[in-house]
Design a protein around this motif. Structure first.
Motif, PDB file in Angstrom:
ATOM      1  N   SER A  36       1.286   6.071   0.167  1.00 29.00           N
ATOM      2  CA  SER A  36       0.203   6.667  -0.095  1.00 29.00           C
ATOM      3  C   SER A  36       1.532   8.380  -0.085  1.00 29.00           C
ATOM      4  O   SER A  36       3.157   7.446   0.336  1.00 29.00           O
ATOM      5  CB  SER A  36      -0.036   6.997   1.733  1.00 29.00           C
ATOM      6  OG  SER A  36       0.921   7.140   2.557  1.00 29.00           O
ATOM      7  N   GLN A  37       0.544   9.248  -0.167  1.00 27.50           N
ATOM      8  CA  GLN A  37       1.066  10.565  -0.486  1.00 27.50           C
ATOM      9  C   GLN A  37       0.438  11.945   0.368  1.00 27.50           C
ATOM     10  O   GLN A  37      -0.439  11.744  -0.431  1.00 27.50           O
ATOM     11  CB  GLN A  37       2.388  10.547  -2.040  1.00 27.50           C
ATOM     12  CG  GLN A  37       2.711  11.989  -2.176  1.00 27.50           C
ATOM     13  CD  GLN A  37       3.427  11.902  -3.283  1.00 27.50           C
ATOM     14  OE1 GLN A  37       3.783  10.690  -3.548  1.00 27.50           O
ATOM     15  NE2 GLN A  37       2.929  12.956  -4.440  1.00 27.50           N
ATOM     16  N   ASP A  38       1.257  12.597   0.714  1.00 29.94           N
ATOM     17  CA  ASP A  38       0.011  13.569   0.757  1.00 29.94           C
ATOM     18  C   ASP A  38      -0.617  14.625   0.161  1.00 29.94           C
ATOM     19  O   ASP A  38      -0.128  14.400  -0.907  1.00 29.94           O
ATOM     20  CB  ASP A  38       1.294  15.097   1.695  1.00 29.94           C
ATOM     21  CG  ASP A  38       1.673  14.423   3.295  1.00 29.94           C
ATOM     22  OD1 ASP A  38       1.566  13.883   3.533  1.00 29.94           O
ATOM     23  OD2 ASP A  38       3.023  14.987   3.077  1.00 29.94           O
ATOM     24  N   ASN A  59      -0.442   6.502  -6.585  1.00 31.40           N
ATOM     25  CA  ASN A  59      -0.143   6.220  -5.241  1.00 31.40           C
ATOM     26  C   ASN A  59       0.060   4.539  -5.874  1.00 31.40           C
ATOM     27  O   ASN A  59       0.319   3.716  -5.483  1.00 31.40           O
ATOM     28  CB  ASN A  59      -0.074   5.649  -4.757  1.00 31.40           C
ATOM     29  CG  ASN A  59      -0.361   7.202  -3.856  1.00 31.40           C
ATOM     30  OD1 ASN A  59       0.880   8.066  -2.891  1.00 31.40           O
ATOM     31  ND2 ASN A  59      -1.071   7.680  -3.533  1.00 31.40           N
ATOM     32  N   THR A 111      -2.903  12.466  -1.166  1.00 30.22           N
ATOM     33  CA  THR A 111      -3.456  11.767  -2.179  1.00 30.22           C
ATOM     34  C   THR A 111      -3.753  10.239  -1.565  1.00 30.22           C
ATOM     35  O   THR A 111      -3.575  10.161  -0.511  1.00 30.22           O
ATOM     36  CB  THR A 111      -2.986  11.428  -3.249  1.00 30.22           C
ATOM     37  OG1 THR A 111      -1.902  10.622  -2.913  1.00 30.22           O
ATOM     38  CG2 THR A 111      -1.657  12.337  -3.854  1.00 30.22           C
ATOM     39  N   PRO A 112      -5.338   9.623  -1.528  1.00 31.07           N
ATOM     40  CA  PRO A 112      -5.483   8.494  -0.792  1.00 31.07           C
ATOM     41  C   PRO A 112      -4.488   7.313  -1.369  1.00 31.07           C
ATOM     42  O   PRO A 112      -3.990   7.565  -2.095  1.00 31.07           O
ATOM     43  CB  PRO A 112      -7.038   8.323  -1.551  1.00 31.07           C
ATOM     44  CG  PRO A 112      -6.792   8.773  -3.050  1.00 31.07           C
ATOM     45  CD  PRO A 112      -5.993   9.971  -2.890  1.00 31.07           C
ATOM     46  N   PRO A 113      -4.138   6.700  -0.242  1.00 30.11           N
ATOM     47  CA  PRO A 113      -3.625   5.990  -0.354  1.00 30.11           C
ATOM     48  C   PRO A 113      -3.946   4.984  -1.366  1.00 30.11           C
ATOM     49  O   PRO A 113      -5.389   4.435  -1.268  1.00 30.11           O
ATOM     50  CB  PRO A 113      -3.787   5.100   1.185  1.00 30.11           C
ATOM     51  CG  PRO A 113      -4.906   5.494   1.401  1.00 30.11           C
ATOM     52  CD  PRO A 113      -5.153   6.852   1.756  1.00 30.11           C
ATOM     53  N   VAL A 114      -3.031   4.061  -2.166  1.00 27.09           N
ATOM     54  CA  VAL A 114      -3.804   2.863  -2.722  1.00 27.09           C
ATOM     55  C   VAL A 114      -2.705   1.729  -2.685  1.00 27.09           C
ATOM     56  O   VAL A 114      -1.814   1.469  -2.683  1.00 27.09           O
ATOM     57  CB  VAL A 114      -3.477   3.175  -3.962  1.00 27.09           C
ATOM     58  CG1 VAL A 114      -3.252   2.007  -5.259  1.00 27.09           C
ATOM     59  CG2 VAL A 114      -4.202   4.624  -4.513  1.00 27.09           C
ATOM     60  N   GLU A 115      -3.947   0.864  -2.670  1.00 29.47           N
ATOM     61  CA  GLU A 115      -3.207  -1.260  -2.437  1.00 29.47           C
ATOM     62  C   GLU A 115      -2.392  -1.595  -4.120  1.00 29.47           C
ATOM     63  O   GLU A 115      -3.564  -1.289  -5.050  1.00 29.47           O
ATOM     64  CB  GLU A 115      -4.437  -1.733  -2.296  1.00 29.47           C
ATOM     65  CG  GLU A 115      -4.744  -1.368  -0.343  1.00 29.47           C
ATOM     66  CD  GLU A 115      -6.248  -1.819  -0.463  1.00 29.47           C
ATOM     67  OE1 GLU A 115      -6.091  -3.750  -0.297  1.00 29.47           O
ATOM     68  OE2 GLU A 115      -7.390  -1.808   0.400  1.00 29.47           O
ATOM     69  N   VAL A 118       1.049  -1.122   0.514  1.00 29.41           N
ATOM     70  CA  VAL A 118       0.428   0.417   0.084  1.00 29.41           C
ATOM     71  C   VAL A 118       1.166   1.206  -0.127  1.00 29.41           C
ATOM     72  O   VAL A 118       1.661   1.240   0.566  1.00 29.41           O
ATOM     73  CB  VAL A 118      -0.850   0.258   0.714  1.00 29.41           C
ATOM     74  CG1 VAL A 118      -1.789   0.957   0.919  1.00 29.41           C
ATOM     75  CG2 VAL A 118      -1.959  -1.108   0.666  1.00 29.41           C
ATOM     76  N   ASP A 165      -4.567   2.745  -9.090  1.00 28.03           N
ATOM     77  CA  ASP A 165      -4.318   3.692  -9.171  1.00 28.03           C
ATOM     78  C   ASP A 165      -4.577   4.309 -10.917  1.00 28.03           C
ATOM     79  O   ASP A 165      -3.385   5.473 -10.852  1.00 28.03           O
ATOM     80  CB  ASP A 165      -3.359   4.402  -7.941  1.00 28.03           C
ATOM     81  CG  ASP A 165      -3.629   5.552  -8.108  1.00 28.03           C
ATOM     82  OD1 ASP A 165      -4.253   6.655  -7.806  1.00 28.03           O
ATOM     83  OD2 ASP A 165      -2.112   6.070  -7.767  1.00 28.03           O
TER      84      ASP A 165
END
Length: 410
Positions: A61-63, A160, A65-69, A59, A153
């Motif tokens: 993530s980045q500030d 992400n 943006t939503p976390p992505v699996e 998983v 994504d």
């Protein structure tokens, strides 16, 4: 509420992994509207594990943006390494009333499966998974490695997903020899077209600066729309190029001109021009930026609509992450796929660089990459659908491709 991974695993246990129709139906029933995983990656994980793949689910993530699996699955050791890449996330379906069936029901109507993601691109994933399962059942595991590199994504900001998944895999020591991306590539019939490259993409915002005032007293104001018109003309007046051996001509499209001005008797203080360029291998990103800067400066200094005034002030904002143009040269990858297509459907596909961008633009930095998938006529539309005959045909092509590609490396 049941655990989605356990639920997906239970669903996978009832699936025949060699059946692309059953696999696609199960994937469509996972509402994986970007950036939600929706159970699609969990289902794919369970299917691939049942085939012997080792599966990781990083998983990222980045500030902002939503976390992505994401999913990375690999089977085999040593030898040549073939990667199948794609995405399980889909665009929103829009109003349910626009669909003949629930967009996440995988209904079959007149020989076609209807559902969001049917062609873009859960169909490609189902076909490749079934193709590998058939190949392994008939021949055993190939002499080398096969991986699935799947993101959630691609339809979102693409921050992400594949970019970070590739970096993550490289940091683990994964090295790839070739990649096929399962995006829909065929305009009308299965087997028409293989994408061997993509044009680059560059977007820009030009904020033209003026001075607000009353339209009855234009000498006291400076209308930025006059300069914006000249800038737009400078950007569009001369073609960027006439095309190259592998690519059609580059083209620039102005997509919006905005002032945010609701009053017809007020000269606005600023005007924004938005444009995008799809460019060929005549240009690098930096070389294209310089050409566009020169054109914008020329337009800002034009006197035709602003006689007696100095050059207009402006600021440039290069929007989003630019994509470089790339092309994969002929070799074992293109030859194996072309031969597989011809063997299954009896037509020799064109090698093309047309269309928009895809995650292949990131993968090309790691290994040769091409794209081939279903017919793309209904992608992102209401009633997105795939002919079951095409889904079976793509599975057969992928299976033949796996055999030919590994044979070329023995």
């Amino acid at each position: 509420m049941s655990d989605p991974i356990l639920s997906a695993g239970g669903a996978a246990a009832t699936l025949d992994p060699t059946d692309p129709v059953a696999l696609l139906a199960a994937l469509i029933r996972c509402p994986s509207v970007t950036p939600d995983e929706g159970g699609a990656l969990a289902l794919l994980e369970a299917v691939l594990q049942s085939l012997g793949f080792a599966v990781d689910r990083p998983v990222f993530s980045q500030d902002g943006t939503p976390p992505v699996e994401n999913l990375f699955a690999r089977i085999g050791e040593g030898g040549p390494h073939l990667v199948f890449a794609g995405h399980t996330d889909v665009v929103p379906p829009g109003p349910a009333s626009d669909w003949r069936a629930d967009p996440f029901s995988a209904a079959i109507v007149e020989g076609e499966m209807i559902g969001r993601g049917a062609v873009d691109m859960k169909g490609g994933i189902a076909a490749f998974a079934a193709a590998y399962a058939r190949f392994a059942k008939a021949n055993g595991a190939p002499r080398g490695q096969v991986s699935f590199l799947i993101t959630g994504d691609e339809e979102g900001p693409a921050v992400n997903g594949t970019v970070k998944l590739l970096e993550w895999a490289a940091a683990r020591g994964e090295r790839f020899d070739a990649c096929i991306v399962g995006e829909p590539t065929n305009p009308d019939r299965l087997g028409e077209m293989i994408k061997i490259g993509r044009r680059g993409s560059l977007s820009c915002e030009v904020n033209v600066l003026g001075r607000q005032g009353h339209v009855a007293y234009p000498h006291l104001a400076d209308n930025p729309l006059r300069a914006a018109t000249a800038i737009a003309d400078a950007l569009l007046a001369t073609p960027l190029d006439s095309g190259t051996t592998a690519f059609q001509p580059s083209h620039l499209e102005i997509t919006a001109i905005e002032t945010g001005n609701p009053s017809v008797n007020v000269i606005p203080a600023r005007c924004s021009i938005f444009f995008n360029v799809r460019f060929n291998d005549s240009w690098s990103v930096e070389g294209l930026k310089q050409e566009l800067c020169d054109r914008i400066a020329k337009g800002a200094g034009a006197e035709r609509l602003r006689p007696g005034r100095p050059a207009a002030g402006y600021e440039l904002i290069w929007r989003e992450r630019p994509s470089e143009c790339f092309v994969t040269q002929p070799g074992a990858l293109t030859d194996s796929l072309r031969a597989a297509v011809e063997a299954v459907v009896g037509r020799r596909p064109d090698l093309s660089t047309s269309g928009g961008t895809s995650d292949a633009r990131f993968i090309k930095d790691y290994c040769p990459v091409i794209e081939f998938g279903l017919v793309g006529q209904t992608m992102h539309m209401s009633n997105e659908r795939v002919a079951l005959a095409d889904l079976e045909g793509l599975t057969e092509i992928y299976e033949a491709f796996i055999a030919r590609w590994f044979a070329a490396h023995t």
